[in-house]
Design a protein around this motif. Structure first.
Motif, PDB file in Angstrom:
ATOM      1  N   LEU A 118       0.823  -1.207   0.000  1.00 37.12           N
ATOM      2  CA  LEU A 118       0.000   0.000   0.000  1.00 37.12           C
ATOM      3  C   LEU A 118       0.858   1.258   0.000  1.00 37.12           C
ATOM      4  N   VAL A 119       1.970   1.223   0.745  1.00 38.76           N
ATOM      5  CA  VAL A 119       2.864   2.390   0.741  1.00 38.76           C
ATOM      6  C   VAL A 119       3.476   2.572  -0.641  1.00 38.76           C
ATOM      7  N   GLY A 120       3.875   1.459  -1.266  1.00 36.53           N
ATOM      8  CA  GLY A 120       4.410   1.562  -2.632  1.00 36.53           C
ATOM      9  C   GLY A 120       3.388   2.083  -3.616  1.00 36.53           C
ATOM     10  N   LEU A 121       2.139   1.640  -3.483  1.00 29.42           N
ATOM     11  CA  LEU A 121       1.072   2.132  -4.359  1.00 29.42           C
ATOM     12  C   LEU A 121       0.835   3.619  -4.130  1.00 29.42           C
ATOM     13  N   TRP A 122       0.862   4.043  -2.873  1.00 22.83           N
ATOM     14  CA  TRP A 122       0.687   5.466  -2.543  1.00 22.83           C
ATOM     15  C   TRP A 122       1.770   6.306  -3.224  1.00 22.83           C
ATOM     16  N   ASN A 123       3.041   5.871  -3.087  1.00 22.24           N
ATOM     17  CA  ASN A 123       4.142   6.636  -3.678  1.00 22.24           C
ATOM     18  C   ASN A 123       4.085   6.629  -5.201  1.00 22.24           C
ATOM     19  N   ARG A 124       3.670   5.509  -5.783  1.00 21.77           N
ATOM     20  CA  ARG A 124       3.579   5.457  -7.238  1.00 21.77           C
ATOM     21  C   ARG A 124       2.487   6.398  -7.759  1.00 21.77           C
ATOM     22  N   ILE A 125       1.351   6.441  -7.060  1.00 26.93           N
ATOM     23  CA  ILE A 125       0.293   7.378  -7.453  1.00 26.93           C
ATOM     24  C   ILE A 125       0.776   8.810  -7.322  1.00 26.93           C
ATOM     25  N   ASP A 126       1.570   9.084  -6.268  1.00 30.20           N
ATOM     26  CA  ASP A 126       2.093  10.431  -6.070  1.00 30.20           C
ATOM     27  C   ASP A 126       3.043  10.824  -7.195  1.00 30.20           C
TER      28      ASP A 126
END
Length: 360
Positions: A118-126
């Motif tokens: 989820l943290v990786g997905l958050w950063n990728r969306i950012d």
């Protein structure tokens, strides 16, 4: 010669009716909504008329004035507040474009099994969000033109709504005489079954009003409670928007999902989770329970016929189809039932002859 005269009179009558329909065509929608509003609130009209000792004109004027205050004042207030919220949304869009999403909350990475993903997905969306904003920037002008065209349509809708509120006075005042005229015309056309079909149309419209409007009110109140608890600014405006969008399929998520996203952008992750769950299971979930229950009360038509009429009518006729669709399906369903249950005369005669031969 007599038959020719009758045919000529019928042709002239059809031409006259066509000309009248042509004249009234620009006002069909306003007349339709005025009739639906008057029909849905007719119990209030009867109570008020009884309280005023039978003065129908006074009762119609008071009830029409109440509708104007209840509808016009919130719409004007909503328009002014929407302008402020559009400005806030523009600023939020610019902040996302410049700064991107805020840092992911610390507890997100601590979730077992899925925290790191989820943290990786958050950063990728950012990271991809900046590129996304740069890609859609050339199309913002087209979006602005589209919004301008929609604003013109909304303005036309406001004028139509105002005309409906004026016309509803005449439906209140002359409602019983209009009903008697419609019943007389139906009796002339279809005979003794006129009363049945008039009650069928009235019952179907009343069930749709109870189901759709009642569910919209419930969703608006539940949305207002959730927005207040979560501390979302403009909770009353969002509650009114929830009521309006509840009249169309999958409308309420267009309100509570952006509100949840705003809470995430402000770092209020606890309230964001609360509002997301509240919106999914309470605001949107009540539609799956309350609407079928209210629509199914007091009628012998299958629920699926009414629901298909509601959704199919919206797709076919626009917002007017909310009532036109189920009414048309209900009348067609009843006509088919009458046709199936009625035995043809020829078959009755054949059965009678066969039975007489068997006796001999």
């Amino acid at each position: 010669m007599l038959n020719n005269d009758r045919l000529l009179v019928q042709i002239l009558l059809l031409v006259l009716l066509g000309a009248c329909a042509w004249v009234l065509a620009p006002f069909f929608s306003a007349l339709f909504w005025a009739a639906v509003l008057a029909f849905a609130s007719w119990p209030l009209m009867r109570l008020l008329t009884r309280a005023l000792n039978g003065r129908e004109n006074t009762a119609a004027a008071i009830l029409t004035a109440c509708w104007m205050v209840l509808v016009a004042v919130p719409l004007v207030w909503l328009g002014f507040n929407l302008a402020d919220h559009v400005r806030d949304a523009t600023e939020l869009f610019k902040d996302f474009q410049v700064d991107g999403l805020p840092n992911p909350p610390g507890w997100l990475g601590g979730l077992p099994l899925v925290g790191e993903r989820l943290v990786g997905l958050w950063n990728r969306i950012d990271e991809e969000g900046v590129a996304l904003f740069a890609a859609i920037r050339p199309y913002l002008g087209q979006v602005g033109n589209w919004l301008l065209a929609r604003s013109a349509q909304i303005g036309g809708g406001m004028l139509e709504l105002t005309l409906s509120l004026v016309l509803v006075f005449f439906f209140y005042r002359d409602g019983p005489r209009m009903a008697d005229f419609v019943q007389s015309m139906l009796q002339r056309l279809i005979g003794e079954r006129a009363g049945h079909y008039q009650e069928l149309v009235a019952g179907t419209v009343q069930r749709v009003v109870n189901g759709v409007i009642g569910t919209a009110v419930a969703q608006a109140l539940l949305g207002l409670i959730g927005f207040y608890i979560a501390g979302v600014p403009g909770a009353l405006v969002l509650g009114l928007l929830t009521f309006v969008l509840s009249l169309i399929p999958m409308g309420p998520p267009l309100v509570w999902i952006p509100a949840t996203a705003w809470l995430v952008s402000q770092g209020d992750y606890g309230f964001a989770i609360f509002l997301g769950l509240w919106g999914m299971f309470v605001i949107s979930g009540v539609d799956n329970v309350l609407k079928p229950y209210l629509i199914s009360r007091g009628g012998n038509l299958p629920l699926v016929v009414v629901l298909l009429g509601v959704f199919g009518g919206i797709l076919a006729f626009g917002f007017m189809g909310l009532f036109l669709g189920p009414t048309l399906l209900a009348v067609a369903f009843s006509l088919l039932g009458d046709w199936v249950s009625s035995e043809p005369k020829e078959s009755v005669q054949v059965v009678t002859m066969v039975s007489e031969e068997n006796r001999d």
